[in-house]
Design a protein around this motif. Structure first.
Motif, short mmCIF file in Angstrom:
data_model
loop_
_atom_site.label_atom_id
_atom_site.label_comp_id
_atom_site.label_asym_id
_atom_site.label_seq_id
_atom_site.Cartn_x
_atom_site.Cartn_y
_atom_site.Cartn_z
N ASP A 210 9.62 -7.46 33.90
CA ASP A 210 9.58 -7.43 35.36
C ASP A 210 9.60 -8.84 35.93
OD1 ASP A 210 6.98 -8.26 34.96
OD2 ASP A 210 6.13 -6.95 36.49
N LYS A 212 7.73 -11.00 38.62
CA LYS A 212 6.53 -10.93 39.47
C LYS A 212 6.58 -11.88 40.67
CE LYS A 212 3.01 -9.21 36.36
NZ LYS A 212 3.30 -9.38 34.92
N GLY A 224 3.17 -7.95 43.44
CA GLY A 224 2.97 -6.75 42.60
C GLY A 224 4.16 -6.48 41.70
N TYR A 267 -0.06 0.20 28.68
CA TYR A 267 0.91 -0.84 29.03
C TYR A 267 0.47 -2.09 28.27
CZ TYR A 267 2.67 -4.30 32.60
OH TYR A 267 3.24 -5.34 33.28
N ASN A 283 -2.84 -2.82 30.33
CA ASN A 283 -3.12 -2.02 31.52
C ASN A 283 -3.19 -0.58 31.05
OD1 ASN A 283 -3.02 -4.14 33.50
ND2 ASN A 283 -0.82 -4.20 33.15
N ARG A 285 -2.31 2.23 32.29
CA ARG A 285 -1.46 3.04 33.18
C ARG A 285 -0.02 2.56 32.97
NH1 ARG A 285 -0.06 -1.19 36.22
NH2 ARG A 285 -1.57 -2.86 36.29
N GLY A 287 3.34 0.65 34.33
CA GLY A 287 3.54 -0.47 35.24
C GLY A 287 4.26 0.00 36.50
N ASP A 288 4.17 -0.79 37.52
CA ASP A 288 4.89 -0.55 38.76
C ASP A 288 5.55 -1.88 39.12
OD1 ASP A 288 5.63 -0.29 41.43
OD2 ASP A 288 3.97 1.06 41.89
N PRO A 289 6.82 -2.05 39.04
CA PRO A 289 7.92 -1.08 39.05
C PRO A 289 8.49 -0.66 37.70
CG PRO A 289 8.82 -3.26 39.48
CD PRO A 289 7.35 -3.44 39.23
N GLU A 290 7.80 -0.95 36.59
CA GLU A 290 8.36 -0.55 35.28
C GLU A 290 8.55 0.96 35.19
OE1 GLU A 290 5.98 -2.71 35.83
OE2 GLU A 290 5.97 -4.34 34.39
#
Ligand code: AMP
Ligand code: GLY
Length: 421
Positions: A210, A212, A224, A267, A283, A285, A287-290
């Motif tokens: 990503d 960042k 983010g 993650y 993480n 959860r 990822g965002d935007p993954e």
């Protein structure tokens, strides 16, 4: 089966979109969701810190599975609240979620299990920290221990930067801080590696890189996430084996031993140097935007994956991804991440014609009776998949241009490391 999704970002819209395709899913509720999830699910606003209230609502709406998108409810023990109850919940429990909730907890697991990561020291007061900083070489990294919405990490070029960072952390910028982490700065290229686990078995769930920083060429302030591409260019069979055996397996074993039950996405944030993986962070959860980038390439019914994780039968579920590439570009409000305006109309969003390999996932959006308006820094995620990264990016940018949102800003160079032009 009725399903509830907790969260309101692009990640949760992507999850909602994938679940909506499943024949096993009857109705979806999003807590609280966004304008995008509102098109395919029922959005419900409620206090997400009040797990009993949520449970009551789930019973009322006959929700049988809850999927937790963001880390905060996980770290606060939402999964433990539903333990032994009839509602299934996809996500790691409170002990396991410390992998994200406490950087020091993770570092100690690394130390005890020889997991490759940067060298570190933990301090309990400013005086001890500053004494140590006086002896250090720079750059180094100063980190707040707990959740800090991605903001508690300082890359410090010199002593003064590191001292200021330590002062801010001990002065409570990220909540009361009893401890601080000083880390060696790792050189290399970052990569995100994802797995999904039922607490016994685990399976690959995509790789990505990503962007960042807000500015093109990876410059400017941290955000983010401004966009992402998948798969990562760094992943090879050899590297993957090292990630699994040196990092993931010892971590999951350590969590099991400490009494945690990990059912969910993990993650793994890595720095890769000379084909060797070093753990930067976990993480608990997606990822965002993954997530928005990877899910459109998933061929398996996402509901099957969630249910088999909850039931401990992930070994019986094959997870297949198409071999395509994927690029996600985030359309932000102008001024993000510093200062930006909300409630700006996004005209003609519903009239945009998508190719069949494209998706738009909402993040900071609201629907009013006149149409969509912005409601956050990161507003929309545009995703295209194809067999070529350049094609993905060109098609994504064309779609954003068609929308022509005057208040929008996006990076045109997402994926530049895999797109040579
Ligand atoms: P974290 O929240 O721990 O992922 O840190 C945010 C970002 O800071 C990471 O994505 C890296 O870009 C950077 N970072 C964190 N720790 C280190 C480290 N030890 N060396 C180099 N960069 C780091
Ligand atoms: N894309 C970074 C994150 O989700 O934390």
């Amino acid at each position: 089966m009725n399903v509830g999704i907790i969260g309101s970002g692009g990640r949760e819209h992507a999850i909602c979109y994938m679940l909506n395709k499943s024949k096993k899913v009857s109705k979806i509720f999003c807590f609280p969701g966004n304008a995008g999830t509102g098109l395919i699910a029922e959005n419900v606003n409620l206090d997400l810190d009040n797990f009993s209230e949520l449970e009551k609502l789930c019973t009322e709406k006959e929700i049988e599975l809850l999927v937790v998108g963001p880390e905060k409810p996980l770290v606060n023990g939402i999964v433990d609240h539903f333990k032994g109850k009839s509602i299934k919940i996809f996500g790691p429990d409170k002990i396991s979620s410390k992998l994200e909730g406490s950087k020091i907890f993770t570092k100690k697991i690394c130390q005890e299990n020889n997991i490759p990561t940067s060298k570190f020291k933990i301090f309990e007061d400013l005086k001890g920290t500053v004494n140590y900083l006086n002896e250090c070489n720079f750059p180094l990294v100063v980190k707040a221990d707990g959740l800090a919405s991605g903001k508690g990490v300082y890359i410090c070029k010199n002593f003064d930067d590191a001292k200021i960072a330590s002062e801010e952390i001990f002065n409570g910028k990220f909540g009361s801080a009893k401890q601080i982490l000083i880390e060696e700065f790792l050189e290399g290229e970052e990569m995100s590696y994802f797995i999904v686990t039922d607490g016994i078995n685990y399976k690959f769930f995509g790789s990505a890189q990503d962007h960042k920083r807000v500015g093109e060429g990876d410059t400017g302030k941290n955000t983010g996430g401004m966009g992402c591409y998948s798969p990562s260019r760094l992943l090879s069979k050899d590297l993957e084996l090292k990630i699994k055996t040196k990092i993931i397996e010892p971590t999951l074993n350590a969590i099991n031993k400490s009494g945690g039950v990990y059912k969910g996405f993990l993650y793994v944030g890595l720095m890769i140097k000379n084909d060797e993986p070093f753990l930067i962070e976990f993480n608990v959860r997606m990822g965002d935007p993954e997530c928005q980038t990877i899910l459109p390439t998933l061929n398996t019914d996402l509901m099957d994956i969630f249910l088999s994780c909850c039931d401990g039968t992930l070994n019986l579920t094959n997870i297949n991804f198409s071999r395509t590439k994927s690029v996600c570009i985030v359309l932000c409000s102008k001024g993000y991440p510093v200062e930006f305006e909300n409630n700006i109309e996004i005209k003609d969003l519903e009239k945009l014609k998508l190719l069949k390999n494209q998706n738009i996932f909402h993040a900071g959006t609201l629907k009013t009776k006149n149409g969509f308006i912005s409601n956050g820094g990161r507003v929309l995620n545009f995703v295209s998949t194809s067999d070529d990264f350049l094609k993905c990016r060109d098609e994504t940018i064309n779609l954003i241009k068609k929308l022509n949102w005057k208040n929008g800003y996006f990076r045109r160079d997402i994926g530049y490391k895999v797109i040579k032009i």
